[in-house]
Design a protein around this motif. Structure first.
Motif, mmCIF file in Angstrom:
data_model
loop_
_atom_site.group_PDB
_atom_site.id
_atom_site.type_symbol
_atom_site.label_atom_id
_atom_site.label_comp_id
_atom_site.label_asym_id
_atom_site.label_seq_id
_atom_site.Cartn_x
_atom_site.Cartn_y
_atom_site.Cartn_z
ATOM 1 N N ALA A 99 0.832 -1.202 0.000
ATOM 2 C CA ALA A 99 0.000 0.000 0.000
ATOM 3 C C ALA A 99 0.864 1.248 0.000
ATOM 4 O O ALA A 99 1.884 1.321 0.680
ATOM 5 N N LEU A 100 0.432 2.231 -0.775
ATOM 6 C CA LEU A 100 1.082 3.542 -0.835
ATOM 7 C C LEU A 100 0.016 4.615 -0.673
ATOM 8 O O LEU A 100 -1.080 4.500 -1.239
ATOM 9 N N CYS A 101 0.322 5.657 0.097
ATOM 10 C CA CYS A 101 -0.595 6.787 0.253
ATOM 11 C C CYS A 101 0.154 8.083 -0.026
ATOM 12 O O CYS A 101 1.212 8.334 0.570
ATOM 13 N N PHE A 102 -0.401 8.890 -0.912
ATOM 14 C CA PHE A 102 0.192 10.171 -1.268
ATOM 15 C C PHE A 102 -0.813 11.271 -0.938
ATOM 16 O O PHE A 102 -1.957 11.238 -1.413
ATOM 17 N N ALA A 135 7.730 12.430 4.911
ATOM 18 C CA ALA A 135 7.019 11.255 5.407
ATOM 19 C C ALA A 135 6.001 11.707 6.454
ATOM 20 O O ALA A 135 6.260 12.630 7.225
ATOM 21 N N VAL A 136 4.835 11.036 6.473
ATOM 22 C CA VAL A 136 3.766 11.396 7.405
ATOM 23 C C VAL A 136 3.607 10.272 8.422
ATOM 24 O O VAL A 136 3.485 9.095 8.053
ATOM 25 N N ASP A 137 3.608 10.641 9.702
ATOM 26 C CA ASP A 137 3.408 9.681 10.788
ATOM 27 C C ASP A 137 1.918 9.401 10.914
ATOM 28 O O ASP A 137 1.145 10.245 11.380
ATOM 29 N N LEU A 138 1.507 8.210 10.483
ATOM 30 C CA LEU A 138 0.087 7.883 10.444
ATOM 31 C C LEU A 138 -0.542 7.877 11.836
ATOM 32 O O LEU A 138 -1.732 8.184 11.987
ATOM 33 N N HIS A 186 -9.953 10.727 7.715
ATOM 34 C CA HIS A 186 -10.023 9.620 6.756
ATOM 35 C C HIS A 186 -8.713 8.842 6.652
ATOM 36 O O HIS A 186 -8.697 7.716 6.156
ATOM 37 N N LEU A 187 -7.625 9.425 7.125
ATOM 38 C CA LEU A 187 -6.318 8.808 6.910
ATOM 39 C C LEU A 187 -6.183 7.451 7.582
ATOM 40 O O LEU A 187 -5.579 6.532 7.010
ATOM 41 N N HIS A 188 -6.712 7.291 8.782
ATOM 42 C CA HIS A 188 -6.540 6.034 9.505
ATOM 43 C C HIS A 188 -7.206 4.857 8.784
ATOM 44 O O HIS A 188 -6.713 3.728 8.859
ATOM 45 N N THR A 189 -8.317 5.105 8.111
ATOM 46 C CA THR A 189 -8.986 4.020 7.393
ATOM 47 C C THR A 189 -8.436 3.851 5.979
ATOM 48 O O THR A 189 -8.128 2.745 5.546
ATOM 49 N N VAL A 190 -8.277 4.957 5.262
ATOM 50 C CA VAL A 190 -7.832 4.875 3.867
ATOM 51 C C VAL A 190 -6.399 4.361 3.776
ATOM 52 O O VAL A 190 -6.069 3.551 2.906
ATOM 53 N N THR A 211 1.165 1.941 6.546
ATOM 54 C CA THR A 211 1.682 2.543 7.781
ATOM 55 C C THR A 211 2.973 3.319 7.578
ATOM 56 O O THR A 211 3.116 4.453 8.032
ATOM 57 N N ASP A 212 3.945 2.725 6.893
ATOM 58 C CA ASP A 212 5.255 3.362 6.713
ATOM 59 C C ASP A 212 5.456 3.894 5.297
ATOM 60 O O ASP A 212 6.590 4.143 4.875
ATOM 61 N N ALA A 213 4.364 4.075 4.571
ATOM 62 C CA ALA A 213 4.474 4.548 3.191
ATOM 63 C C ALA A 213 3.423 5.610 2.916
ATOM 64 O O ALA A 213 2.652 5.530 1.963
ATOM 65 N N VAL A 214 3.388 6.626 3.796
ATOM 66 C CA VAL A 214 2.486 7.764 3.641
ATOM 67 C C VAL A 214 3.359 8.991 3.401
ATOM 68 O O VAL A 214 4.204 9.332 4.229
#
Length: 260
Positions: A90-93, A136-139, A148-152, A157-160
């Motif tokens: 998973a990747l989140c941008f 990098a964003v600390d989830l 929405h970040l915690h669910t999406v 976890t380490d790729a936001v």
């Protein structure tokens, strides 16, 4: 022959369960394949989302949080288990949500289609946007940025990732800066691309691209004798591509880039 237009129709919030709505449309992907796209709207929470599976099997989603000015692009990338890769990665941008990126939640909740079998094709191509994600964003701290970040982004976890300019904008809105960690500067010059890195455990520069083949990007306005002022009567659809560059601590975290 063009498919029938998507219409904006009045909807009673009580029928949608706290003003939530969902619509499924068929869209044409690059190469001609047809896929189902899921559109969601929460007018009470002022957010919208879409989800679509790309031709390579990746599940791509966009979440727009209008209250917090946050756009979340997430990709669940399938791995090749025979090569020892994870089942998926998973990747989140995260980027700042701007006006005209996508239609408002109130309008998305009212979308209806006359023919659910119609295949949608974007009316406007918005081109390729290249983004260097240098923060990098600390989830665990990101709920204040967007709920929405915690669910999406739960699997990422380490790729936001985000950009310094977007992080500065959110900090000016009162977001705690402790959730943002700047990545080493000039990584593209100092480190090899992951496809050219020799050691699988060494840091490298990863590239990932995704395309939103179809999404409602703007409202259409109509004129009639019975309406002295223009009124909302439909949507304009767009397609848009993104190319992300970001640092990974190990080459194995960028498996799609292993082959030059």
């Amino acid at each position: 022959m063009r498919p029938p237009a998507l219409l904006l129709l009045p909807v009673l919030p009580a029928l949608l369960g706290a003003a939530r709505a969902e619509l499924r449309v068929r869209v044409r992907l690059p190469g001609g394949r047809v896929a189902e796209e899921r559109l969601q709207a929460d007018s009470a929470g002022d957010s919208v989302g879409l989800e679509l599976r790309e031709p390579d099997g990746a599940l791509v989603s966009l979440t727009a949080d209008f209250r917090k000015h946050v756009k979340i692009l997430r990709a669940l990338v399938l791995g090749e288990q025979e090569k020892g890769q994870r089942h998926f990665q998973a990747l989140c941008f995260l980027t700042r949500l701007r006006d005209h990126d996508i239609i408002p939640s109130e309008a998305m909740a009212k979308l209806r289609q006359k023919n659910p079998r119609a295949v949608r094709q974007a009316e406007e191509a918005r081109g390729l946007e290249r983004l260097h994600m240098d923060v990098a964003v600390d989830l665990s701290r990101a709920a204040l940025l967007s709920p929405h970040l915690h669910t999406v982004c739960a699997e990422a976890t380490d790729a936001v990732y985000t950009r310094q300019e977007d992080a500065r904008f959110w900090q000016e809105q009162g977001v705690d800066s402790s959730m943002f960690k700047a990545l080493p500067a000039d990584t593209e010059q100092a480190l090899p691309r992951c496809g050219q890195a020799g050691d699988r455990g060494a840091p490298c520069v990863c590239h990932y691209g995704l395309r939103l083949a179809w999404y409602p990007c703007m409202l259409k306005y109509c004129h009639s004798r019975g309406h002295p002022a223009p009124y909302k009567c439909g949507i304009r659809s767009c397609q848009k591509s993104y190319s992300f560059t970001f640092l990974v601590p190990q080459r194995q975290l960028c498996p799609w880039g292993e082959d030059p």
